[in-house]
Design an enzyme around this catalytic site. Structure first.
Site, PDB file in Angstrom:
ATOM      1  CB  SER A 135      -0.862  -0.021   1.263  1.00 26.58           C
ATOM      2  OG  SER A 135      -1.598   1.177   1.373  1.00 26.58           O
ATOM      3  CE  LYS A 163      -4.030   3.879   2.134  1.00 27.20           C
ATOM      4  NZ  LYS A 163      -5.221   3.316   2.779  1.00 27.20           N
ATOM      5  CG  ASP A 188      -7.820   2.200   0.835  1.00 33.20           C
ATOM      6  OD1 ASP A 188      -8.984   2.617   0.943  1.00 33.20           O
ATOM      7  OD2 ASP A 188      -7.180   1.713   1.792  1.00 33.20           O
ATOM      8  CD  GLU A 213      -8.676  -1.065   0.984  1.00 37.18           C
ATOM      9  OE1 GLU A 213      -7.760  -1.336   0.180  1.00 37.18           O
ATOM     10  OE2 GLU A 213      -8.510  -1.049   2.217  1.00 37.18           O
ATOM     11  CG  ASP A 238     -10.222  -0.989   5.394  1.00 37.78           C
ATOM     12  OD1 ASP A 238     -10.501  -1.383   6.531  1.00 37.78           O
ATOM     13  OD2 ASP A 238      -9.137  -0.414   5.155  1.00 37.78           O
ATOM     14  N   GLY A 290      -3.519  -3.825   6.407  1.00 38.77           N
ATOM     15  CA  GLY A 290      -2.454  -3.441   7.336  1.00 38.77           C
ATOM     16  C   GLY A 290      -2.765  -2.104   7.967  1.00 38.77           C
TER      17      GLY A 290
HETATM   18  O1  OSB Z   1      -7.016   1.825   4.729  1.00 39.55           O
HETATM   19  O2  OSB Z   1      -5.743   0.177   4.482  1.00 39.55           O
HETATM   20  C1  OSB Z   1      -5.949   1.285   4.969  1.00 39.55           C
HETATM   21  C2  OSB Z   1      -2.834   2.494   6.840  1.00 39.55           C
HETATM   22  C3  OSB Z   1      -3.415   3.191   7.877  1.00 39.55           C
HETATM   23  C4  OSB Z   1      -4.776   3.290   7.937  1.00 39.55           C
HETATM   24  C5  OSB Z   1      -5.574   2.685   6.960  1.00 39.55           C
HETATM   25  C6  OSB Z   1      -4.999   1.974   5.924  1.00 39.55           C
HETATM   26  C7  OSB Z   1      -3.609   1.912   5.848  1.00 39.55           C
HETATM   27  C8  OSB Z   1      -2.897   1.254   4.771  1.00 39.55           C
HETATM   28  C9  OSB Z   1      -1.497   0.816   5.075  1.00 39.55           C
HETATM   29  O3  OSB Z   1      -3.323   1.155   3.634  1.00 39.55           O
HETATM   30  C10 OSB Z   1      -1.293  -0.641   5.005  1.00 39.55           C
HETATM   31  C11 OSB Z   1       0.059  -1.000   5.558  1.00 39.55           C
HETATM   32  O4  OSB Z   1       1.020  -0.948   4.792  1.00 39.55           O
HETATM   33  O5  OSB Z   1       0.150  -1.327   6.756  1.00 39.55           O
HETATM   34 MG    MG Z   2      -8.166   0.580   3.463  1.00 38.06          MG
END
Ligand code: OSB
Ligand code: MG
Length: 365
Positions: A135, A163, A188, A213, A238, A290
Site C-alpha cells: 500500500s 491511496k 484505496d 477500496e 475495509d 495493514g
Molecule cells: O485503509 O488500508 C488502509 C494504513 C493506515 C490506515 C488505513 C490503511 C492503511 C494502509 C497501510 O493502507 C497498510 C500498511 O502498509 O500497513
Molecule cells: Mg483501506
C-alpha cells in the site's frame, strides 16, 4: 490458562517514510502493545488504533483507557479454556474493537505458546506462503509515486495499491497505467468520495483495477451497493466491515465483491475468522489489510493470512518498508517472488521494546 497479569506499553517509532492517506499523514507511530502473562508464558498483542481518531473512532488514548479500565479487569484472574473465551468476557464494552483485539490477540499468542503450536496452526491456517502486496501512500509528486512503485515491483510485490482522494486519482492512475499496463493495481480512498461523484468514479473503470477500496462513508453499506451496480470495477470494503454480520449484510446487498479483513477493526482473531468464513461460504475472496503495524501485529497478520480464503495479496509487507529496526526477530522478509514464509516463528525483542517504550503499566489480578 490463567490470566495472571496484563502489561500495557506505549512505544514510539518513526516510520522510514511518511504514510499519507485521504485522512492525513503519519510520520511517527505511537503503538500500544499488550502483554498477557499466563502461567509462565507471555503473549503479545498490538493495538492498531492510530494516533488520532481519523481512520475510525479509536485512538491510542481511547484504547489505553478502555483496556486499563474495562478490558484488562474483565479477563484478569480468569482461567480460560482458550483465547476464544475472552471476547464474551469483554462484550459488555460496546465497540472499541481495536482495544479488544489487542488483548484478545495477546491471549491467542499466549495460548499458542502454551500449547507449543505455531499461531497459524492454532487458528487452523493451511497456507505456507503468503502473497504480498504493498500500500503506497499519497506522495509529494506523481513522479515520486512512480519511483516508489518501480522499487516495490523490483522487490517482487505482487500487487500495488495506491491511496487516492479527489485531486489525486485519475491523472495518477493514468500515469501508472501508461507505464505499467499489466500490473495488478488497486486503489484505496478511505471514504474520500460521496455518491455525488458517481460519474467521476465511473472513470476509474478504464484503469482495469483489481478493486476500489472503501470509496464512500466509513459506516456505509447501502450506498456502496448503489455504487457497485454502476461500476464494472469490484468494490472492496475495509472500514465498513466491523463484524461478520456486516459482511453478511454487505454481501446480501451487493455492496462489494471483495473484503479486506483487519484484525483490529473486527476486534481480534475470533471475529476475523468468522468474517473469513462468511466470505468463504459465499465465494468472496478476502485479503489481510495493514495498519502500519510493528512486528507484533505484522506477525499476527501473517498468521491470519494462512487461512484458506486469503487468496488475494494482502497489505502485509516487509518490516524494512516501515522501520529502521523492527521489534521482532527475525524481521518480516518478503521473497523476490513476493511471498512471506508463513512458517517462520517470530520472537519479540524485549530489549528494543524497552528502549522505545514511553509509558508502561502492569495490571495484576
Ligand atoms: O485503509 O488500508 C488502509 C494504513 C493506515 C490506515 C488505513 C490503511 C492503511 C494502509 C497501510 O493502507 C497498510 C500498511 O502498509 O500497513
Ligand atoms: Mg483501506
Amino acid at each position: 490458562m490463567k490470566v495472571e497479569a496484563i502489561t500495557l506499553r506505549e512505544i514510539r517509532m518513526p516510520l522510514v517514510h511518511f504514510f499519507e492517506t485521504s485522512f492525513g499523514r503519519t510520520t511517527e507511530r505511537r503503538i500500544l502493545l499488550v502483554t498477557a502473562h499466563c502461567e509462565g508464558v507471555n503473549g503479545w498483542g498490538e493495538c492498531t488504533a492510530g494516533e488520532h481518531p481519523f481512520y475510525n473512532e479509536e485512538s491510542v488514548e481511547t484504547a489505553w483507557y478502555v483496556l486499563s479500565k474495562y478490558l484488562a479487569p474483565a479477563v484478569l484472574g480468569r482461567s480460560l479454556e482458550s483465547a476464544r473465551d475472552a471476547a464474551p468476557l469483554m462484550a459488555q464494552v460496546r465497540e472499541h474493537h481495536m482495544a479488544k483485539a489487542a488483548l484478545e490477540n495477546a491471549l491467542w499468542d499466549a495460548e499458542a505458546r502454551q500449547k507449543n503450536l505455531p499461531l497459524c496452526k492454532l487458528l487452523g491456517g493451511t497456507r505456507v506462503q503468503i502473497p504480498c502486496g504493498v500500500s503506497i501512500g499519497i506522495q509529494e509528486t506523481v513522479d515520486a509515486l512512480l519511483e516508489k512503485i518501480a522499487v516495490e515491483l523490483a522487490a517482487g510485490y505482487r500487487r500495488i495499491k495506491i491511496k487516492v482522494k479527489p485531486g489525486w486519482d485519475l491523472e495518477v492512475l493514468e500515469r501508472i497505467r501508461s507505464r505499467w499496463p499489466e500490473i495488478i493495481l488497486s486503489c484505496d480512498a478511505n471514504s474520500a468520495y460521496t455518491l455525488d461523484q458517481v460519474e467521476h468514479l465511473r472513470k476509474f473503470d478504464q484503469f482495469r483495477l483489481l478493486m476500489i477500496e472503501q470509496p464512500l462513508w466509513s459506516d456505509d453499506l447501502y450506498f456502496h451497493a448503489r455504487l457497485q451496480k454502476q461500476l464494472a470495477t469490484a468494490l472492496c470494503l475495509d472500514e465498513s466491515i466491523r463484524t461478520a454480520r456486516d459482511a453478511d449484510v454487505a454481501l446480501d446487498l451487493g455492496a462489494c465483491r471483495i473484503i479486506n479483513i483487519k484484525l483490529g477493526r473486527v476486534g481480534g482473531f475470533s471475529e476475523a475468522r468468522r468474517v473469513h468464513d462468511v466470505c468463504q461460504a459465499r465465494s468472496i475472496p478476502v485479503w489481510c489489510g495493514g495498519m502500519l503495524e510493528s512486528g507484533v501485529g505484522r506477525a499476527h497478520n501473517i498468521a491470519l493470512s494462512t487461512l484458506a480464503n486469503f487468496s488475494l495479496p494482502g497489505d502485509v509487507s516487509a518490516s524494512k518498508r516501515y522501520w529502521k529496526e523492527d521489534i521482532i526477530e527475525p524481521e518480516v522478509e518478503v521473497s523476490h517472488e513476493g511471498f512471506i514464509d508463513a512458517e517462520v516463528q517470530y520472537r519479540v525483542r524485549e530489549d528494543l521494546v524497552k528502549r522505545v517504550t514511553v509509558r508502561k503499566v502492569a495490571i495484576a489480578a
